[in-house]
Design a protein around this motif. Structure first.
Motif, PDB file in Angstrom:
ATOM      1  N   ARG A 288      44.565  45.232  37.383  1.00 24.52           N
ATOM      2  CA  ARG A 288      45.406  45.473  38.557  1.00 24.52           C
ATOM      3  C   ARG A 288      44.650  46.326  39.567  1.00 24.52           C
ATOM      4  NH1 ARG A 288      51.014  48.764  38.853  1.00 24.52           N
ATOM      5  NH2 ARG A 288      51.440  48.305  41.028  1.00 24.52           N
TER       6      ARG A 288
ATOM      7  N   GLU B 111      42.029  44.215  41.318  1.00 20.25           N
ATOM      8  CA  GLU B 111      42.648  43.309  42.288  1.00 20.25           C
ATOM      9  C   GLU B 111      43.054  44.070  43.548  1.00 20.25           C
ATOM     10  OE1 GLU B 111      42.648  40.141  42.253  1.00 20.25           O
ATOM     11  OE2 GLU B 111      43.979  39.752  43.912  1.00 20.25           O
ATOM     12  N   GLU B 112      43.648  45.235  43.380  1.00 24.42           N
ATOM     13  CA  GLU B 112      44.045  46.043  44.541  1.00 24.42           C
ATOM     14  C   GLU B 112      42.818  46.489  45.337  1.00 24.42           C
ATOM     15  OE1 GLU B 112      46.579  49.274  43.382  1.00 24.42           O
ATOM     16  OE2 GLU B 112      48.094  47.915  42.554  1.00 24.42           O
TER      17      GLU B 112
ATOM     18  N   HIS C 189      42.059  45.472  49.168  1.00 19.86           N
ATOM     19  CA  HIS C 189      41.821  46.549  50.131  1.00 19.86           C
ATOM     20  C   HIS C 189      40.463  46.342  50.812  1.00 19.86           C
ATOM     21  CE1 HIS C 189      41.668  50.549  51.886  1.00 19.86           C
ATOM     22  NE2 HIS C 189      40.447  50.670  51.378  1.00 19.86           N
TER      23      HIS C 189
END
Length: 99
Positions: free
Chosen positions: A4, A7-8, A12
């Motif tokens: 996670r 992915e963030e 970004h």
């Protein structure tokens, strides 16, 4: 949890850096975007060439079958033509032979 986060971070980074950096990666595999794109283009060209060669092979196989069929036909006609003069010659000798 780390997936996670990755992915963030990727989202970004893409949002703040819309154009890929020359050494940025195209994914989690660590391959630079340019290399990945070059490989993709090369693979597409290989696939197109392979498809074209397979079609050419099919076309040539059909042509060979057509030529083999014609050879068989011509062979039969040659046999018939070859037998005709002998048959006519035999008929001539029977009809005109001295008694």
């Amino acid at each position: 949890m780390s997936r996670r986060f990755e992915e963030e971070w990727r989202l970004h980074h893409e949002h703040h850096h819309p154009h890929p950096h020359p050494h940025s990666t195209g994914g989690s595999d660590g391959v630079p975007v340019e290399v990945h794109e070059a490989l993709r283009v090369a693979m597409e060209k290989l696939q197109e060439r392979f498809t074209a060669l397979m079609q050419e092979k099919v076309d040539l196989k059909e042509r060979v079958e057509e030529l083999e069929h014609r050879c068989i036909q011509l062979s039969g006609e040659t046999d018939t033509i070859g037998q005709t003069p002998l048959h006519a010659e035999s008929f001539f000798h029977l009809y005109y032979s001295p008694v």
